[in-house]
Write a protein that holds these residues in place. Structure first.
Motif, PDB file in Angstrom:
ATOM      1  N   ILE A  81      11.076  10.749  79.297  1.00  0.00           N
ATOM      2  CA  ILE A  81      11.926  10.419  78.143  1.00  0.00           C
ATOM      3  C   ILE A  81      11.861   8.912  77.910  1.00  0.00           C
ATOM      4  CG2 ILE A  81      14.238  10.432  77.120  1.00  0.00           C
ATOM      5  CD1 ILE A  81      14.876  12.966  78.559  1.00  0.00           C
ATOM      6  N   ALA A  82      11.575   8.552  76.667  1.00  0.00           N
ATOM      7  CA  ALA A  82      11.605   7.153  76.248  1.00  0.00           C
ATOM      8  C   ALA A  82      12.792   6.981  75.311  1.00  0.00           C
ATOM      9  CB  ALA A  82      10.313   6.784  75.523  1.00  0.00           C
ATOM     10  N   VAL A  83      13.556   5.915  75.537  1.00  0.00           N
ATOM     11  CA  VAL A  83      14.768   5.667  74.739  1.00  0.00           C
ATOM     12  C   VAL A  83      14.648   4.319  74.038  1.00  0.00           C
ATOM     13  CG1 VAL A  83      17.267   5.219  74.850  1.00  0.00           C
ATOM     14  CG2 VAL A  83      16.238   6.930  76.375  1.00  0.00           C
ATOM     15  N   THR A  84      14.932   4.306  72.732  1.00  0.00           N
ATOM     16  CA  THR A  84      15.092   3.019  72.062  1.00  0.00           C
ATOM     17  C   THR A  84      16.098   3.158  70.919  1.00  0.00           C
ATOM     18  OG1 THR A  84      13.956   1.113  71.107  1.00  0.00           O
ATOM     19  CG2 THR A  84      13.035   3.270  70.586  1.00  0.00           C
ATOM     20  N   GLY A  85      16.241   2.079  70.158  1.00  0.00           N
ATOM     21  CA  GLY A  85      17.179   2.071  69.037  1.00  0.00           C
ATOM     22  C   GLY A  85      16.508   1.430  67.837  1.00  0.00           C
ATOM     23  N   SER A  86      17.220   1.422  66.708  1.00  0.00           N
ATOM     24  CA  SER A  86      16.600   0.910  65.480  1.00  0.00           C
ATOM     25  C   SER A  86      16.623  -0.608  65.379  1.00  0.00           C
ATOM     26  CB  SER A  86      17.317   1.507  64.254  1.00  0.00           C
ATOM     27  OG  SER A  86      18.718   1.382  64.382  1.00  0.00           O
ATOM     28  N   GLN A  87      17.522  -1.274  66.127  1.00  0.00           N
ATOM     29  CA  GLN A  87      17.848  -2.675  65.809  1.00  0.00           C
ATOM     30  C   GLN A  87      17.133  -3.718  66.652  1.00  0.00           C
ATOM     31  OE1 GLN A  87      19.597  -0.753  67.788  1.00  0.00           O
ATOM     32  NE2 GLN A  87      21.076  -1.825  69.051  1.00  0.00           N
ATOM     33  N   LYS A  88      16.103  -3.296  67.411  1.00  0.00           N
ATOM     34  CA  LYS A  88      15.390  -4.304  68.205  1.00  0.00           C
ATOM     35  C   LYS A  88      13.950  -4.381  67.710  1.00  0.00           C
ATOM     36  CE  LYS A  88      19.009  -4.318  71.474  1.00  0.00           C
ATOM     37  NZ  LYS A  88      19.490  -4.149  72.830  1.00  0.00           N
ATOM     38  N   GLY A  89      12.987  -3.807  68.442  1.00  0.00           N
ATOM     39  CA  GLY A  89      11.600  -3.929  68.004  1.00  0.00           C
ATOM     40  C   GLY A  89      11.342  -3.350  66.619  1.00  0.00           C
ATOM     41  N   PHE A  90      12.160  -2.391  66.188  1.00  0.00           N
ATOM     42  CA  PHE A  90      11.949  -1.798  64.865  1.00  0.00           C
ATOM     43  C   PHE A  90      12.574  -2.630  63.738  1.00  0.00           C
ATOM     44  CE2 PHE A  90      11.194   2.032  67.506  1.00  0.00           C
ATOM     45  CZ  PHE A  90       9.963   2.424  66.995  1.00  0.00           C
ATOM     46  N   MET A  91      13.302  -3.679  64.088  1.00  0.00           N
ATOM     47  CA  MET A  91      13.751  -4.691  63.104  1.00  0.00           C
ATOM     48  C   MET A  91      14.680  -4.136  62.027  1.00  0.00           C
ATOM     49  SD  MET A  91       9.965  -6.406  62.524  1.00  0.00           S
ATOM     50  CE  MET A  91       9.202  -4.810  62.205  1.00  0.00           C
ATOM     51  N   LEU A  92      15.380  -3.042  62.318  1.00  0.00           N
ATOM     52  CA  LEU A  92      16.270  -2.420  61.329  1.00  0.00           C
ATOM     53  C   LEU A  92      17.720  -2.719  61.678  1.00  0.00           C
ATOM     54  CD1 LEU A  92      14.508   1.060  61.217  1.00  0.00           C
ATOM     55  CD2 LEU A  92      14.630  -0.560  59.311  1.00  0.00           C
ATOM     56  N   PRO A  93      18.650  -2.412  60.798  1.00  0.00           N
ATOM     57  CA  PRO A  93      20.055  -2.486  61.201  1.00  0.00           C
ATOM     58  C   PRO A  93      20.322  -1.483  62.337  1.00  0.00           C
ATOM     59  CG  PRO A  93      19.854  -2.247  58.811  1.00  0.00           C
ATOM     60  CD  PRO A  93      18.486  -1.996  59.396  1.00  0.00           C
ATOM     61  N   PRO A  94      21.390  -1.689  63.116  1.00  0.00           N
ATOM     62  CA  PRO A  94      21.726  -0.722  64.159  1.00  0.00           C
ATOM     63  C   PRO A  94      22.126   0.610  63.534  1.00  0.00           C
ATOM     64  CG  PRO A  94      23.452  -2.393  63.950  1.00  0.00           C
ATOM     65  CD  PRO A  94      22.332  -2.812  63.044  1.00  0.00           C
ATOM     66  N   GLY A  95      22.020   1.687  64.317  1.00  0.00           N
ATOM     67  CA  GLY A  95      22.486   2.976  63.814  1.00  0.00           C
ATOM     68  C   GLY A  95      21.645   4.173  64.200  1.00  0.00           C
ATOM     69  N   LEU A  96      20.471   3.931  64.817  1.00  0.00           N
ATOM     70  CA  LEU A  96      19.656   5.070  65.261  1.00  0.00           C
ATOM     71  C   LEU A  96      19.406   4.984  66.759  1.00  0.00           C
ATOM     72  CD1 LEU A  96      16.647   5.368  62.755  1.00  0.00           C
ATOM     73  CD2 LEU A  96      18.676   6.837  62.874  1.00  0.00           C
ATOM     74  N   ALA A  97      19.590   6.108  67.445  1.00  0.00           N
ATOM     75  CA  ALA A  97      19.013   6.278  68.782  1.00  0.00           C
ATOM     76  C   ALA A  97      17.695   7.000  68.576  1.00  0.00           C
ATOM     77  CB  ALA A  97      19.926   7.117  69.668  1.00  0.00           C
ATOM     78  N   ALA A 141      11.518  -6.465  53.285  1.00  0.00           N
ATOM     79  CA  ALA A 141      10.974  -5.153  52.885  1.00  0.00           C
ATOM     80  C   ALA A 141      11.755  -4.023  53.562  1.00  0.00           C
ATOM     81  CB  ALA A 141       9.494  -5.061  53.242  1.00  0.00           C
ATOM     82  N   LEU A 142      12.216  -4.255  54.789  1.00  0.00           N
ATOM     83  CA  LEU A 142      12.963  -3.200  55.487  1.00  0.00           C
ATOM     84  C   LEU A 142      14.398  -3.116  54.971  1.00  0.00           C
ATOM     85  CD1 LEU A 142      11.648  -3.359  59.157  1.00  0.00           C
ATOM     86  CD2 LEU A 142      10.768  -2.120  57.181  1.00  0.00           C
ATOM     87  N   ARG A 143      14.972  -4.263  54.614  1.00  0.00           N
ATOM     88  CA  ARG A 143      16.314  -4.209  54.014  1.00  0.00           C
ATOM     89  C   ARG A 143      16.275  -3.384  52.734  1.00  0.00           C
ATOM     90  NH1 ARG A 143      18.733  -9.990  53.256  1.00  0.00           N
ATOM     91  NH2 ARG A 143      20.371  -8.677  52.387  1.00  0.00           N
ATOM     92  N   LYS A 144      15.223  -3.546  51.969  1.00  0.00           N
ATOM     93  CA  LYS A 144      15.113  -2.792  50.720  1.00  0.00           C
ATOM     94  C   LYS A 144      14.865  -1.315  51.006  1.00  0.00           C
ATOM     95  CE  LYS A 144      13.622  -6.693  47.976  1.00  0.00           C
ATOM     96  NZ  LYS A 144      12.459  -7.513  47.696  1.00  0.00           N
ATOM     97  N   ALA A 145      14.082  -1.038  52.016  1.00  0.00           N
ATOM     98  CA  ALA A 145      13.769   0.368  52.324  1.00  0.00           C
ATOM     99  C   ALA A 145      15.027   1.129  52.748  1.00  0.00           C
ATOM    100  CB  ALA A 145      12.714   0.435  53.431  1.00  0.00           C
ATOM    101  N   VAL A 146      15.939   0.436  53.428  1.00  0.00           N
ATOM    102  CA  VAL A 146      17.155   1.090  53.924  1.00  0.00           C
ATOM    103  C   VAL A 146      18.148   1.335  52.791  1.00  0.00           C
ATOM    104  CG1 VAL A 146      19.185   0.649  55.381  1.00  0.00           C
ATOM    105  CG2 VAL A 146      16.898   0.153  56.253  1.00  0.00           C
ATOM    106  N   ASP A 147      18.076   0.480  51.771  1.00  0.00           N
ATOM    107  CA  ASP A 147      19.049   0.505  50.675  1.00  0.00           C
ATOM    108  C   ASP A 147      18.567   1.478  49.609  1.00  0.00           C
ATOM    109  OD1 ASP A 147      20.773   0.039  48.629  1.00  0.00           O
ATOM    110  OD2 ASP A 147      20.219  -2.062  48.330  1.00  0.00           O
TER     111      ASP A 147
END
Ligand SMILES: *Cc1c(COP(=O)(O)O)cnc(C)c1O
Length: 396
Positions: A189-205, A18-24
């Motif tokens: 300040i809390a820091v994370t990225g898209s590609q771990k707990g959010f299960m998305l491809p890398p690319g967001l801070a 579902a997330l692969r489709k949402a990104v595309d």
């Protein structure tokens, strides 16, 4: 590797369909209200995942590392002092980044496998009568060693010392996996990225700034342009970015937050804990030990597993890939070659974890570790049978 096999590196994680489709998605006008209708709900979703109402969230086209840079360059000036703890490759790299930015870093060295010693932070902060330390840096989940640190304890240490330092937390491999409470823990300040707990491809801070961190924007003198939060805030007020936003990832982030919040954060955390505990039982059944030295440090996102002398962790990982088409994580830095890592964060089920454990058993046997095939899998099966949804099964 075979792309039908799940991956067990500790991020990037497996991506739900579902997330692969949402990104595309097809291109939209990123300077129109259409974009605002994607951006603002994504930000609201992240705030819920961070458990904050007070913070402002910003999404930069970058990765977790860019999130660290956003945190320090927007709030600090050359020569400012920060306090940190080095207990693995990720905390090491954040310290290194601070030094390269001309900050004065005082850091505690602890053995890799241990968490942040909050009591030592308290001593140092209490002794800092002139309040030279501006920020305390904490890595919530040290991905290199599979160690969780207690952020609430770090906050208590700062408060017990009566010190005004801000608290910046790297939650790249904890947020969306196990409990994170930005407001309650007084995280600035809390820091994370898209590609771990959010299960998305890398690319967001993904960064959250507390009101105190936002106030520090006005006095901070470290150079920043691409990562300037002031420009980003101005853009958001007009439904836009100071440059071209990663629209597909932002659409994916909204879908990811919906997915996490629909499952329920408590259920997400319980699932991570159950899967992690299955892996830990398997490790014990193999007669091996975790790099994390005590249960209080055990990470629910990743396990780093110590190998017997003479067994090379890099060989374990390359054998898994070459022979079975499955990816595990290598050891990094001080523990390179000495451990291999099983990532158990993000989109995973019991069935996927069992497949990974059975692969790990074959590889360990192949490289000469005396494991009984099936022993780890059986230990995890027992745990999963007794802890998954009702009705509870009878013990075997
Ligand atoms: C993955 C990770 C990072 C940053 O990694 P990027 O590759 O820049 O996204 C930072 N800290 C921790 C704890 C991590 O696990």
């Amino acid at each position: 590797m075979n792309q039908q096999n799940p991956i067990f590196i500790p991020g990037p994680t497996n991506i739900p369909d579902a997330l692969r489709k949402a990104v595309d998605m097809q291109t939209i006008d990123h300077r129109s209200p259409v974009f605002g209708r994607m951006l603002h709900p994504a930000i609201e979703g992240v705030k819920k995942v961070l458990k904050t109402t007070a913070a402002q969230v910003f999404l930069f086209p970058s990765t977790g590392t860019g999130g660290w840079e956003t945190a320090i360059t927007n709030t600090l000036s050359p020569g400012d002092k920060v306090l940190a703890c080095r207990n693995g490759m990720f905390s090491h790299r954040w310290i290194d980044m601070c030094q390269r930015h001309g900050l004065d870093v005082e850091f505690i060295e602890v053995p890799w496998g241990e968490g942040i010693p909050a009591d030592r932070f308290e001593e140092i902060l209490t002794a800092d009568k002139d309040h030279k330390i501006k920020v305390v840096l904490a890595t919530h989940n040290e991905t290199a060693t599979g160690v969780r640190s207690d952020i609430a304890a770090v906050r208590r240490a700062i408060d017990a010392a009566g010190h005004p330092a801000m608290l910046f937390v790297d939650g790249v491999s904890s947020i969306g996996c196990y409990d994170f409470r930005m407001d309650e823990w007084g995280v600035d300040i809390a820091v994370t990225g898209s590609q771990k707990g959010f299960m998305l491809p890398p690319g967001l801070a993904i960064v959250g700034f507390s009101p105190r961190a936002m106030a520090a924007l006005e006095t901070a003198r470290l150079p920043r342009t691409f990562f300037d939060v002031r420009d980003m805030a101005t853009g958001y007020a007009r439904n836009g970015y100071p440059y071209t936003p990663p629209v597909g990832l932002i659409a994916g982030l909204k879908a990811s937050c919906d997915m996490l919040l629909n499952e329920g954060l408590d259920s997400v955390f319980a699932r991570h804990h159950r899967l992690a505990e299955g892996v830990r039982r398997a490790v014990a059944a193999w007669g091996l030990e975790l790099c994390a030295t005590r249960p209080e440090f055990y990470s629910d996102s990743v396990s780093a597993i110590r190998l017997p002398d003479g067994i090379d962790g890099n060989e374990v990982v390359s054998r898994a890939l070459d022979a079975y088409g499955v990816a595990f994580g290598t050891g990094l830095g001080d523990v390179a070659g000495k451990v291999f890592r099983i990532g158990h964060l993000g989109s995973l089920t019991e069935v996927m974890v069992l497949a990974g454990l059975s692969t790990a058993e074959m590889v360990l046997a192949d490289v000469g570790v005396p494991v009984q095939l099936g022993s780890g899998v059986a230990a995890a099966q027992d745990h999963f049978r007794m802890t998954t949804a009702e009705p509870r099964r009878k013990a075997a």
